[in-house]
Design a protein around this motif. Structure first.
Motif, PDB file in Angstrom:
ATOM      1  N   VAL A 241     -20.467   6.211   0.006  1.00 24.39           N
ATOM      2  CA  VAL A 241     -21.870   6.004  -0.373  1.00 24.39           C
ATOM      3  C   VAL A 241     -21.965   5.465  -1.791  1.00 24.39           C
ATOM      4  N   MET A 242     -21.201   6.051  -2.704  1.00 26.39           N
ATOM      5  CA  MET A 242     -21.262   5.593  -4.095  1.00 26.39           C
ATOM      6  C   MET A 242     -20.726   4.179  -4.242  1.00 26.39           C
ATOM      7  N   LEU A 243     -19.701   3.828  -3.475  1.00 30.74           N
ATOM      8  CA  LEU A 243     -19.187   2.461  -3.528  1.00 30.74           C
ATOM      9  C   LEU A 243     -20.244   1.467  -3.035  1.00 30.74           C
ATOM     10  N   ARG A 244     -20.956   1.846  -1.986  1.00 34.22           N
ATOM     11  CA  ARG A 244     -22.026   0.966  -1.490  1.00 34.22           C
ATOM     12  C   ARG A 244     -23.146   0.844  -2.509  1.00 34.22           C
ATOM     13  N   LEU A 245     -23.515   1.974  -3.120  1.00 35.01           N
ATOM     14  CA  LEU A 245     -24.574   1.941  -4.120  1.00 35.01           C
ATOM     15  C   LEU A 245     -24.159   1.127  -5.346  1.00 35.01           C
ATOM     16  N   ALA A 246     -22.874   1.190  -5.706  1.00 34.25           N
ATOM     17  CA  ALA A 246     -22.393   0.444  -6.869  1.00 34.25           C
ATOM     18  C   ALA A 246     -22.586  -1.056  -6.683  1.00 34.25           C
ATOM     19  N   ARG A 247     -22.566  -1.517  -5.443  1.00 31.52           N
ATOM     20  CA  ARG A 247     -22.725  -2.943  -5.153  1.00 31.52           C
ATOM     21  C   ARG A 247     -24.193  -3.377  -5.151  1.00 31.52           C
ATOM     22  N   THR A 248     -25.107  -2.427  -4.933  1.00 28.65           N
ATOM     23  CA  THR A 248     -26.502  -2.811  -4.671  1.00 28.65           C
ATOM     24  C   THR A 248     -27.520  -2.299  -5.689  1.00 28.65           C
ATOM     25  N   VAL A 249     -27.248  -1.190  -6.363  1.00 28.89           N
ATOM     26  CA  VAL A 249     -28.248  -0.600  -7.269  1.00 28.89           C
ATOM     27  C   VAL A 249     -28.196  -1.289  -8.636  1.00 28.89           C
ATOM     28  N   PRO A 250     -29.342  -1.726  -9.163  1.00 23.49           N
ATOM     29  CA  PRO A 250     -29.371  -2.386 -10.474  1.00 23.49           C
ATOM     30  C   PRO A 250     -28.915  -1.449 -11.594  1.00 23.49           C
ATOM     31  N   ALA A 251     -28.364  -2.027 -12.634  1.00 24.17           N
ATOM     32  CA  ALA A 251     -27.863  -1.251 -13.763  1.00 24.17           C
ATOM     33  C   ALA A 251     -28.950  -0.376 -14.387  1.00 24.17           C
ATOM     34  N   ALA A 252     -30.184  -0.877 -14.400  1.00 24.21           N
ATOM     35  CA  ALA A 252     -31.281  -0.108 -15.016  1.00 24.21           C
ATOM     36  C   ALA A 252     -31.525   1.208 -14.292  1.00 24.21           C
ATOM     37  N   ARG A 253     -31.345   1.232 -12.973  1.00 26.08           N
ATOM     38  CA  ARG A 253     -31.541   2.475 -12.230  1.00 26.08           C
ATOM     39  C   ARG A 253     -30.472   3.493 -12.600  1.00 26.08           C
ATOM     40  N   TRP A 254     -29.249   3.033 -12.751  1.00 24.06           N
ATOM     41  CA  TRP A 254     -28.185   3.964 -13.158  1.00 24.06           C
ATOM     42  C   TRP A 254     -28.448   4.507 -14.555  1.00 24.06           C
ATOM     43  N   ALA A 255     -28.947   3.654 -15.431  1.00 27.01           N
ATOM     44  CA  ALA A 255     -29.214   4.087 -16.811  1.00 27.01           C
ATOM     45  C   ALA A 255     -30.247   5.208 -16.852  1.00 27.01           C
ATOM     46  N   GLU A 256     -31.155   5.228 -15.876  1.00 27.14           N
ATOM     47  CA  GLU A 256     -32.179   6.277 -15.829  1.00 27.14           C
ATOM     48  C   GLU A 256     -31.582   7.660 -15.567  1.00 27.14           C
ATOM     49  N   LEU A 257     -30.372   7.710 -15.027  1.00 27.61           N
ATOM     50  CA  LEU A 257     -29.730   8.989 -14.722  1.00 27.61           C
ATOM     51  C   LEU A 257     -28.942   9.551 -15.901  1.00 27.61           C
ATOM     52  N   ARG A 258     -28.886   8.816 -16.999  1.00 29.05           N
ATOM     53  CA  ARG A 258     -28.070   9.278 -18.132  1.00 29.05           C
ATOM     54  C   ARG A 258     -28.522  10.632 -18.680  1.00 29.05           C
ATOM     55  N   PRO A 259     -29.842  10.920 -18.750  1.00 26.77           N
ATOM     56  CA  PRO A 259     -30.238  12.262 -19.223  1.00 26.77           C
ATOM     57  C   PRO A 259     -29.676  13.390 -18.362  1.00 26.77           C
TER      58      PRO A 259
END
Length: 263
Positions: A147-165
């Motif tokens: 699942v994470m490998l699939r998400l790594a290909r499709t989710v924009p960098a900005a969405r991942w940055a929102e999880l930093r907190p």
């Protein structure tokens, strides 16, 4: 509070030894007098009444939920020890509530695999072995890595940055050596990552496996602060790899994280 809703009077009982039901020391759990009266009618011991009760309104399911979270915190923190049997009335007295919400919460923990029912005695904390934890880690990896490998290909960098907190929250709990709060922050981070897949069934299965992997081992050694800090640091490293879409690093980090998650 909604107008016209039925009001229940509650009494404030002494603080439980595990802290309040939300995990903060020094709190108290309030129980509706209506529920307490029903138990008294059935002959259950209510452990006395305080001299000056403070009236509040609370839903009974809310008390059960608070007790459930407090028990989970006590389990993860090692205050409820593997192999020991605890009765609902005894725990209820410690928490300052009636036995019913405690018994209901323990039944939920039995479904989750944290305790097992001992007829006429109470609930025994499950004795988790290293092999069982290794098996849970393997199953988690089989589910989450693809699942994470699939998400790594499709989710924009900005969405991942929102999880930093959320990743930083695990780091803060680890720095304090707070195992119970780290466990909750760790689950919150993984839920947030997997939620991006948009699959509610996946979230439910993954969260159940994650929680089961957090119950303590038989004769678990003292928590090593450095191990917890290193485990938390992997969350930040994983976010960096997801943002960079570095699939090889994502796969390695997730597998290593699960293998070392027996905190």
């Amino acid at each position: 509070m909604e107008q016209g809703a039925a009001r229940e009077r509650t009494t404030e009982r002494p603080s439980p030894p595990f802290g309040d039901a939300a995990g903060s020391p020094g709190g108290s759990v309030r129980v509706p007098e209506q529920a307490r009266g029903a138990e008294a009618a059935r002959g259950e011991h209510t452990h006395g009444e305080p001299a000056a009760p403070r009236p509040r309104t609370v839903q009974r399911h809310s008390v059960r939920g608070q007790i459930l979270e407090a028990l989970r915190t006590a389990l993860v923190g090692g205050e409820l020890r593997p192999g020991e049997v605890y009765s609902a009335p005894a725990l209820a007295e410690r928490f300052g509530v009636s036995a019913t919400p405690v018994r209901e919460a323990m039944q939920r923990l039995a479904v989750e695999g944290a305790v097992e029912v001992v007829p006429n005695r109470g609930f025994r904390v499950t004795e988790r072995t290293p092999r069982e934890l290794a098996e849970l880690a393997e199953v988690r990896a089989l589910i989450e890595v693809p699942v994470m490998l699939r998400l790594a290909r499709t989710v924009p960098a900005a969405r991942w940055a929102e999880l930093r907190p959320l990743a930083e929250a695990t780091g803060a709990a680890a720095a304090r050596g707070d195992r119970a709060h780290y466990a909750e922050a760790d689950r919150a981070f993984h839920r947030a990552v997997l939620s991006l897949a948009g699959n509610e069934q996946l979230l439910a299965v993954a969260d159940d496996l994650h929680r089961r992997s957090q119950w303590p081992l038989i004769s678990a050694p003292a928590l090593r602060h450095g191990v917890l800090v290193a485990d938390a640091a992997e969350h930040t490293a994983l976010l960096d790899a997801l943002i960079a879409q570095d699939l090889a690093v994502v796969q390695t980090l997730v597998r290593e994280h699960f293998a070392g998650s027996e905190y």
